[in-house]
Design an enzyme around this catalytic site. Sequence first.
Site, PDB file in Angstrom:
ATOM      1  N   HIS A  64      -0.203   0.338  -9.594  1.00 34.39           N
ATOM      2  CA  HIS A  64      -1.002  -0.581  -8.770  1.00 34.39           C
ATOM      3  C   HIS A  64      -1.463  -1.802  -9.586  1.00 34.39           C
ATOM      4  CE1 HIS A  64      -3.687  -0.753  -4.942  1.00 34.39           C
ATOM      5  NE2 HIS A  64      -3.382  -1.973  -5.354  1.00 34.39           N
TER       6      HIS A  64
ATOM      7  N   ARG B 282       0.833  -1.203   0.000  1.00 33.32           N
ATOM      8  CA  ARG B 282       0.000   0.000   0.000  1.00 33.32           C
ATOM      9  C   ARG B 282       0.864   1.249   0.000  1.00 33.32           C
ATOM     10  NH1 ARG B 282      -3.378  -2.307  -1.756  1.00 33.32           N
ATOM     11  NH2 ARG B 282      -5.563  -2.548  -1.168  1.00 33.32           N
TER      12      ARG B 282
ATOM     13  N   GLU C 278      -3.781   7.706  -5.087  1.00 35.05           N
ATOM     14  CA  GLU C 278      -4.052   6.944  -6.318  1.00 35.05           C
ATOM     15  C   GLU C 278      -5.433   7.321  -6.841  1.00 35.05           C
ATOM     16  OE1 GLU C 278      -3.529   2.716  -5.922  1.00 35.05           O
ATOM     17  OE2 GLU C 278      -1.531   2.906  -5.115  1.00 35.05           O
TER      18      GLU C 278
HETATM   19  N1  LIG Z   1      -0.524  -4.297  -4.932  1.00 34.93           N
HETATM   20  C1  LIG Z   1      -1.629  -4.990  -4.954  1.00 34.93           C
HETATM   21  O1  LIG Z   1      -2.327  -5.030  -5.969  1.00 34.93           O
HETATM   22  C2  LIG Z   1      -2.054  -5.759  -3.750  1.00 34.93           C
HETATM   23  C3  LIG Z   1      -1.751  -5.298  -2.500  1.00 34.93           C
HETATM   24  N2  LIG Z   1      -2.168  -5.994  -1.396  1.00 34.93           N
HETATM   25  C4  LIG Z   1      -1.809  -5.463  -0.080  1.00 34.93           C
HETATM   26  O2  LIG Z   1      -1.037  -6.437   0.613  1.00 34.93           O
HETATM   27  C5  LIG Z   1      -1.422  -6.413   1.966  1.00 34.93           C
HETATM   28  C6  LIG Z   1      -1.070  -7.731   2.627  1.00 34.93           C
HETATM   29  O3  LIG Z   1      -1.906  -8.749   2.125  1.00 34.93           O
HETATM   30  P1  LIG Z   1      -1.923 -10.209   2.787  1.00 34.93           P
HETATM   31  O4  LIG Z   1      -0.544 -10.746   2.900  1.00 34.93           O
HETATM   32  O5  LIG Z   1      -2.927 -10.991   2.038  1.00 34.93           O
HETATM   33  O6  LIG Z   1      -2.467  -9.864   4.242  1.00 34.93           O
HETATM   34  P2  LIG Z   1      -2.270 -10.709   5.566  1.00 34.93           P
HETATM   35  O7  LIG Z   1      -3.256 -10.174   6.524  1.00 34.93           O
HETATM   36  O8  LIG Z   1      -2.272 -12.160   5.257  1.00 34.93           O
HETATM   37  O9  LIG Z   1      -0.794 -10.320   6.039  1.00 34.93           O
HETATM   38  C7  LIG Z   1      -0.457  -9.098   6.603  1.00 34.93           C
HETATM   39  C8  LIG Z   1       0.601  -9.364   7.647  1.00 34.93           C
HETATM   40  O10 LIG Z   1       1.027  -8.112   8.178  1.00 34.93           O
HETATM   41  C9  LIG Z   1       1.244  -8.302   9.558  1.00 34.93           C
HETATM   42  N3  LIG Z   1       1.174  -7.035  10.260  1.00 34.93           N
HETATM   43  C10 LIG Z   1       0.070  -6.307  10.576  1.00 34.93           C
HETATM   44  N4  LIG Z   1       0.444  -5.199  11.249  1.00 34.93           N
HETATM   45  C11 LIG Z   1       1.785  -5.235  11.342  1.00 34.93           C
HETATM   46  C12 LIG Z   1       2.755  -4.368  11.915  1.00 34.93           C
HETATM   47  N5  LIG Z   1       2.399  -3.242  12.527  1.00 34.93           N
HETATM   48  N6  LIG Z   1       4.067  -4.698  11.819  1.00 34.93           N
HETATM   49  C13 LIG Z   1       4.442  -5.842  11.195  1.00 34.93           C
HETATM   50  N7  LIG Z   1       3.568  -6.719  10.659  1.00 34.93           N
HETATM   51  C14 LIG Z   1       2.260  -6.408  10.731  1.00 34.93           C
HETATM   52  C15 LIG Z   1       0.170  -9.252  10.005  1.00 34.93           C
HETATM   53  O11 LIG Z   1       0.532  -9.915  11.201  1.00 34.93           O
HETATM   54  C16 LIG Z   1       0.085 -10.198   8.819  1.00 34.93           C
HETATM   55  O12 LIG Z   1       0.899 -11.336   9.018  1.00 34.93           O
HETATM   56  C17 LIG Z   1      -2.929  -6.119   1.904  1.00 34.93           C
HETATM   57  O13 LIG Z   1      -3.400  -5.544   3.097  1.00 34.93           O
HETATM   58  C18 LIG Z   1      -3.041  -5.150   0.761  1.00 34.93           C
HETATM   59  O14 LIG Z   1      -2.973  -3.827   1.234  1.00 34.93           O
HETATM   60  C19 LIG Z   1      -2.889  -7.142  -1.509  1.00 34.93           C
HETATM   61  C20 LIG Z   1      -3.210  -7.638  -2.743  1.00 34.93           C
HETATM   62  C21 LIG Z   1      -2.836  -6.979  -3.967  1.00 34.93           C
HETATM   63  O1  LIG Z   2      -6.475  -4.365  -8.357  1.00 33.07           O
HETATM   64  C1  LIG Z   2      -7.116  -4.192  -7.332  1.00 33.07           C
HETATM   65  O2  LIG Z   2      -8.327  -4.308  -7.253  1.00 33.07           O
HETATM   66  C2  LIG Z   2      -6.378  -3.840  -6.070  1.00 33.07           C
HETATM   67  C3  LIG Z   2      -5.746  -5.045  -5.477  1.00 33.07           C
HETATM   68  C4  LIG Z   2      -5.319  -4.749  -4.098  1.00 33.07           C
HETATM   69  O3  LIG Z   2      -4.585  -3.831  -3.855  1.00 33.07           O
HETATM   70  C5  LIG Z   2      -5.853  -5.564  -3.021  1.00 33.07           C
HETATM   71  O4  LIG Z   2      -6.516  -6.571  -3.299  1.00 33.07           O
HETATM   72  O5  LIG Z   2      -5.619  -5.203  -1.865  1.00 33.07           O
END
Ligand SMILES: NC(=O)C1=CN([C@@H]2O[C@H](COP(=O)(O)OP(=O)(O)OC[C@H]3O[C@@H](n4cnc5c(N)ncnc54)[C@H](O)[C@@H]3O)[C@@H](O)[C@H]2O)C=CC1
Ligand SMILES: O=C(O)CCC(=O)C(=O)O
Length: 427
Positions: free
Chosen positions: A282, A235, A264
């Site tokens: 993104h 993010r 964004e």
């Molecule tokens: N660029 C993109 O298109 C995408 C971006 N994302 C982003 O990736 C992020 C992570 O996704 P997932 O791995 O599926 O989530 P998740 O919930 O499985 O993993 C997040 C991890 O961060 C840790 N965490 C939370 N607060 C923390 C802190 N203060 N310090 C250290 N660790 C901490 C949690 O313990 C957890 O293990 C999403 O929240 C989303 O914002 C997700 C999908 C696509």
């Molecule tokens: O392409 C999208 O919809 C954003 C993906 C993403 O950032 C998320 O799933 O958290």
Amino acid sequence: MSKPNKPVVLIAEKLAPSVLSVFGDEVEVRHVDGTDRSALLEAVKSADALLVRSATKVDAEVFGATTQLKVVARAGVGLDNVEVPAATERGVLVVNAPTSNIVSAAEHAVALLLAVARRVPAASQSLRAGEWKRSSFSGVELQGKTIGVVGLGKIGQLFAQRLAAFDTHIIAYDPYVSAARAGQLGIELVTLDELLSRADAISIHLPKTPETKGLIDAEALKKTKPGVIIVNAARGGLIVEQDLADALRSGHVGGAGIDVFVTEPTTSSPLFELDNVVVTPHLGASTAEAQDRAGTDVAKSTLLALRGDFVPDAVNVSGGGAVGEHVRPYLSLTQKLGQLLTALNPTAPASVTVQVKGEISVRTPGCCSWRRCAGCSPAWSRTRSRSSTRRSWRRSWACRSSWRSRRRARSSAAWSRCARCTPTARC
Ligand SMILES: NC(=O)C1=CN([C@@H]2O[C@H](COP(=O)(O)OP(=O)(O)OC[C@H]3O[C@@H](n4cnc5c(N)ncnc54)[C@H](O)[C@@H]3O)[C@@H](O)[C@H]2O)C=CC1
Ligand SMILES: O=C(O)CCC(=O)C(=O)O
């Protein structure tokens, strides 16, 4: 023409065609541009469900504009564009698609890291401009390097697994992950300061929360190794963009791969002027596979919510957190056990306890008892409430359910069972 009696599903962003195939003709689908605020506020008035990606802001104003809305579905992972407490306050269920795009996001982070390490975009641009400058684009290998993963959740783990294939040493910072779990994955869990000082490349995989916003700022960057590569496909705003740009310009940070920005959409950032930066708009989840899964997953969850069924991917049901991937398989197991219980004993019991043992006992399995209820006979329940948010779910089931856990299991495999049934005709 509007079809009476069908719930209205409002789609506010471009979603994969899989969404429509799941809905079939069970709902009336309408479309609106979620970034056009006044159009969204008008259209949501008559919507039963609202489907979004990351560009539509679903906040208290949106919830205030409707009394009809039952579910908001986010076709992706991050929920920072949905005000979940405001939804809960209004009795609106929020669901996401927590595993739909995690592989794509992890692969994109790997792509950014490799692109920066080998300067692929800059070399490509130079050659296309008619230059053959081999000596200008020398890079670094990943083999033997220490890679720091900040946030060892689903995507962080997938990224780490993929990086391990490059013969790297993986260290991670995540205060919510146990050292034992990290050890199982062959990852060394360290403090943030240790990670910053030891890693040759750092990839961020955190959700954006008040705690994580601005985590990587000038102070943190000062602690990193000279020449470190930073990747952020999580993010915008987790890294302070200006601080990163300054550290890149000074040469302390060797390069950066950035997919997400504090604002964004954007076409301006201090990072865009720098040669040692690779940026994408993104695109982490932008693959055919991820979009297809996200569409299918949210459409299925939306139908479950509209039918008043239990929604496993709801995030404002189980005490404010989604059901983790380690617990998820047990939801269907407990549901089946509930069905079996119903078949063996059609009379409603006063209470049923679900026991869980082993690994999942430390992973908030309380939701399993609810799911078990979903598998039990409708005759055991008094009424089914329209909404599945936590408060009304509790009200709707006459039969009490609870769970007990034991950390130790005979084997490392976890298990759950429905036990301690107290048959009674009372409820
Ligand atoms: N660029 C993109 O298109 C995408 C971006 N994302 C982003 O990736 C992020 C992570 O996704 P997932 O791995 O599926 O989530 P998740 O919930 O499985 O993993 C997040 C991890 O961060 C840790 N965490 C939370 N607060 C923390 C802190 N203060 N310090 C250290 N660790 C901490 C949690 O313990 C957890 O293990 C999403 O929240 C989303 O914002 C997700 C999908 C696509
Ligand atoms: O392409 C999208 O919809 C954003 C993906 C993403 O950032 C998320 O799933 O958290």
